[in-house]
Motif scaffolding. Structure first.
Motif, PDB file in Angstrom:
ATOM      1  N   TRP A  87       0.832  -1.200   0.000  1.00  0.00           N
ATOM      2  CA  TRP A  87       0.000   0.000   0.000  1.00  0.00           C
ATOM      3  C   TRP A  87       0.869   1.253   0.000  1.00  0.00           C
ATOM      4  O   TRP A  87       0.582   2.207  -0.749  1.00  0.00           O
ATOM      5  CB  TRP A  87      -0.937  -0.003   1.193  1.00  0.00           C
ATOM      6  N   ASP A  88       1.901   1.267   0.787  1.00  0.00           N
ATOM      7  CA  ASP A  88       2.788   2.431   0.830  1.00  0.00           C
ATOM      8  C   ASP A  88       3.417   2.706  -0.534  1.00  0.00           C
ATOM      9  O   ASP A  88       3.705   3.861  -0.871  1.00  0.00           O
ATOM     10  CB  ASP A  88       3.898   2.213   1.871  1.00  0.00           C
ATOM     11  N   LYS A  91       0.301   3.953  -3.119  1.00  0.00           N
ATOM     12  CA  LYS A  91      -0.380   5.225  -2.848  1.00  0.00           C
ATOM     13  C   LYS A  91       0.439   6.426  -3.315  1.00  0.00           C
ATOM     14  O   LYS A  91      -0.045   7.551  -3.302  1.00  0.00           O
ATOM     15  CB  LYS A  91      -0.733   5.353  -1.370  1.00  0.00           C
ATOM     16  N   PHE A 112      -5.154   0.745   5.080  1.00  0.00           N
ATOM     17  CA  PHE A 112      -4.914   1.682   3.976  1.00  0.00           C
ATOM     18  C   PHE A 112      -4.970   3.122   4.489  1.00  0.00           C
ATOM     19  O   PHE A 112      -5.886   3.887   4.160  1.00  0.00           O
ATOM     20  CB  PHE A 112      -5.943   1.469   2.867  1.00  0.00           C
ATOM     21  N   VAL A 115      -6.043   6.585   2.488  1.00  0.00           N
ATOM     22  CA  VAL A 115      -6.708   6.221   1.227  1.00  0.00           C
ATOM     23  C   VAL A 115      -7.771   7.253   0.836  1.00  0.00           C
ATOM     24  O   VAL A 115      -7.929   7.573  -0.351  1.00  0.00           O
ATOM     25  CB  VAL A 115      -7.320   4.797   1.323  1.00  0.00           C
ATOM     26  N   ALA A 118      -6.272  10.252  -0.667  1.00  0.00           N
ATOM     27  CA  ALA A 118      -5.783   9.977  -2.027  1.00  0.00           C
ATOM     28  C   ALA A 118      -6.925   9.893  -3.032  1.00  0.00           C
ATOM     29  O   ALA A 118      -6.682   9.717  -4.236  1.00  0.00           O
ATOM     30  CB  ALA A 118      -4.985   8.683  -2.036  1.00  0.00           C
TER      31      ALA A 118
END
Length: 294
Positions: A87-88, A91, A112, A115, A118
């Motif tokens: 995830w890092d 994103k 997340f 999120v 984002a």
């Protein structure tokens, strides 16, 4: 709607193949608001991505950003301990409007972090099934129950899509996700522990290990069948159901301390089922016998 998989292990293979086979069905696409397709796979092990892509008739991506750009839904089918790191990485790209999903039973969509900022939507989508094979488990997925947890925006739509595939699905609240996973462990992994203890007890009676395992199969499978067909209350049998305190005392007399602990802990749950099956039967003596062992 393009679905891409980051991670090419057992879960990625299984879900990808299951979707590939079902997305070709006209009735599914007809009832979806948007055409649903598979974009493909990315893995740090390029050969794994290629193998998964060949297995599902999709594309293998050699660059993480490419699969992110090519997908509207990203399924992070990696081990639980790798989800946050993946995830890092993703994103950092433009993920606005995308659905980011993992398949962990224990973890929630809260993994997340950021999120929403984002412009994306986070979910956990968990198949309630022990996926044991990369190339065979997809055959069993039709009977699998799914749970979805995460952002309210698309939660119900994801459940609707899963139901179109022919699977039951429940939308979970984030606060109930861990309890849900504990329930799954009770019905699967903890049963392994009980079964293993039963094998050890038979070995203590002179059985060879393989003999013990074979001897228990009809009993185990028959009981499992009764539970799944009739439910845990109606399918209940044995000395606790009969309120046979004499037999239970005899059992406790031949068990070591660890075995007694297992026996009494599970038996207390069995008493609760027995009381539901026979509400007019007095199980107070049985409860006292079990509580004395604690």
């Amino acid at each position: 709607m393009r679905i891409g998989f980051i991670g090419a292990g057992k879960v990625g293979f299984t879900l990808g193949k299951y979707l590939e086979l079902n997305l070709n069905k006209e009735e599914i696409q007809k009832n979806c608001k948007r055409t649903v397709t598979l974009s493909g796979y990315y893995s740090r092990q390029v050969e794994s991505a290629k193998e998964a892509a060949t297995f599902t008739n999709t594309e293998a991506f050699d660059d993480l950003e490419k699969i992110v750009c090519a997908s509207d839904v990203l399924m992070l089918t990696v081990p639980d301990g790798k989800i946050e790191a993946v995830w890092d990485s993703i994103k950092a790209f433009d993920i606005k409007g995308k659905l980011i999903c993992h398949c962990s039973g224990a973890m929630t969509s809260n993994i997340f972090s950021g999120v929403t900022e984002a412009g994306a939507f986070g979910y956990s989508i968990h198949p309630m099934y022990a996926i044991s094979s990369k190339t065979k488990s997809y055959r069993e997925m039709q009977k699998c129950f799914f749970t979805v947890e995460g952002d309210e925006k698309w939660g119900n739509e994801i459940c609707r899509f899963i139901r179109l595939l022919g699977n039951d699905c429940v939308l979970l609240s984030t606060e109930n996700k861990t309890k849900y996973h504990a329930a799954a462990v009770f019905a699967s992994n903890l049963v392994n522990g009980l079964y293993g203890s039963a094998v050890s007890l038979l070995e203590g009676c002179g059985f060879e290990k393989k003999q013990a395992e074979r001897a228990l199969v009809p009993l185990f499978m028959g009981n499992a069948s009764h539970i799944t067909e009739d439910g845990p209350v109606a399918g209940l049998t044995g000395p606790i159901e009969r309120n046979d305190t004499t037999t239970v005392k005899k059992h406790l007399n031949v068990l070591d301390e660890n075995e007694k602990h297992i026996y009494t802990s599970v038996s207390e749950a069995v008493v609760a089922l027995a009381e539901r099956k026979y509400p007019d039967r007095d199980y107070s003596e049985m409860k006292n016998i079990l509580s004395e062992q604690e």
